[in-house]
Design an enzyme around this catalytic site. Structure first.
Site, PDB file in Angstrom:
ATOM      1  N   THR A  32      26.009   9.928  -3.465  1.00 32.62           N
ATOM      2  CA  THR A  32      27.216  10.746  -4.558  1.00 32.62           C
ATOM      3  C   THR A  32      27.974   9.988  -3.150  1.00 32.62           C
ATOM      4  O   THR A  32      28.194   9.877  -2.011  1.00 32.62           O
ATOM      5  CB  THR A  32      26.777  12.030  -4.410  1.00 32.62           C
ATOM      6  OG1 THR A  32      26.912  12.591  -3.463  1.00 32.62           O
ATOM      7  CG2 THR A  32      26.218  12.040  -5.218  1.00 32.62           C
ATOM      8  N   ASP A  70      36.337  28.843  -7.431  1.00 39.98           N
ATOM      9  CA  ASP A  70      37.388  28.313  -6.506  1.00 39.98           C
ATOM     10  C   ASP A  70      35.559  29.686  -6.201  1.00 39.98           C
ATOM     11  O   ASP A  70      35.963  30.863  -6.268  1.00 39.98           O
ATOM     12  CB  ASP A  70      38.102  29.458  -5.217  1.00 39.98           C
ATOM     13  CG  ASP A  70      38.273  29.527  -4.007  1.00 39.98           C
ATOM     14  OD1 ASP A  70      37.317  29.539  -4.096  1.00 39.98           O
ATOM     15  OD2 ASP A  70      39.239  30.180  -3.146  1.00 39.98           O
ATOM     16  N   TYR A 106      25.629  23.704   8.184  1.00 32.64           N
ATOM     17  CA  TYR A 106      25.780  23.437   6.759  1.00 32.64           C
ATOM     18  C   TYR A 106      23.255  24.156   6.722  1.00 32.64           C
ATOM     19  O   TYR A 106      23.444  24.240   5.554  1.00 32.64           O
ATOM     20  CB  TYR A 106      26.012  21.819   6.526  1.00 32.64           C
ATOM     21  CG  TYR A 106      24.758  21.134   5.372  1.00 32.64           C
ATOM     22  CD1 TYR A 106      26.213  21.302   4.555  1.00 32.64           C
ATOM     23  CD2 TYR A 106      24.260  20.703   4.944  1.00 32.64           C
ATOM     24  CE1 TYR A 106      25.452  20.753   2.883  1.00 32.64           C
ATOM     25  CE2 TYR A 106      23.564  20.105   4.144  1.00 32.64           C
ATOM     26  CZ  TYR A 106      24.177  20.286   2.704  1.00 32.64           C
ATOM     27  OH  TYR A 106      24.198  19.966   1.860  1.00 32.64           O
TER      28      TYR A 106
END
Length: 259
Positions: free
Chosen positions: A188, A60, A153
């Site tokens: 992807t 993580d 983002y």
């Protein structure tokens, strides 16, 4: 003789579309690979596929102790760590800033930015013990300009550029190079599947047709550049940014008029 014989590479997000491409390519070039990720089933399957010189580490990237364990896995299994690829990343569902909640903002920055910070912090002692070390941060073309509806983002990838350059300055005298790759739209699941909470995938409203290279990128396009930057062939390159987007940043290409 392969480019990465006797070297160990840790790739975060190593079971994803780009990550698994990177892992397979490093392994094919002779590297020991540590596949960092949270999907143990896919990680174990990739280890089974590759066989020797591969390990999965549950990682993580937002957790400092998880990073310490992943680096320890690399050193115990293979005797060291030569390359860190900060590839793990998540996308926010598209929304205007005024409609973006703080939890979403924090989550995106935690994974995309803090994750890379913690990775560099955890890996540096091991990288110093290598003859030469390399860190490659996978950013985005969204880190080069504003993009409406993707403030978390975009902010995370802009900040990753500054982190990269600062780390390059701090680590250069330790023979550790730090560079950034900015992929454009790569084919992807990240592109073809909606982000959590989103109603549509990026691919649903993006077409490469107007651009200089009229196709989506493939993971292998990014991987080939990554292998170069992580290798001794790039020993004089640090703090640099590489855009791989088929000309997306150039804008639409002019179409020739019919005769």
């Amino acid at each position: 003789m392969h480019r990465f014989d006797n070297q160990t590479v840790l790739v975060t997000g190593g079971t994803g579309g780009q990550g698994s491409s990177h892992v397979r390519a490093f392994h094919a070039e002779g590297a020991n690979v540590v596949i960092g990720g949270i999907d143990a089933e896919r990680g174990d399957a990739l280890v089974d596929e590759l066989g020797d010189r591969a390990r999965f580490a549950h990682l993580d990237v937002t957790d400092e102790s998880s990073w310490s364990a992943a680096v320890t896995t690399a050193e115990r299994a293979f005797g060291g760590l030569s390359v860190l690829v900060n590839n793990a990343g998540v996308q926010n569902p598209p929304a205007l800033i005024e409609h973006t909640d703080q939890a979403t903002w924090s989550r995106i920055l935690d994974v995309n930015l803090t994750g890379a910070f913690l990775g560099i912090k955890a890996a540096v002692p091991a990288l110093r013990r290598s003859t030469e070390g390399a860190v490659v941060n996978i950013a985005s073309t969204m880190g080069l300009g504003g993009t409406a509806h993707y403030a978390p983002y975009v902010a995370s990838k802009w900040a990753l550029r500054g982190l990269t350059q600062t780390a390059a300055l701090e680590l250069g005298r330790d023979r550790i190079r730090v560079n950034t790759i900015h992929p454009g739209v790569i084919a992807t699941p990240f592109i073809h599947e909606p982000a959590a909470g989103a109603g549509a995938a990026i691919a649903d409203f993006y077409s490469p047709e107007p651009f200089a290279v009229p196709r989506l990128g493939e993971p292998a396009d990014v991987t080939r550049l990554l292998l170069f930057l992580a290798s001794p062939e790039a020993s004089f390159i640090t703090g640099s940014e590489y855009v791989i987007d088929g000309g997306l940043q150039l804008g639409p290409a002019l179409q020739a008029e019919a005769a």
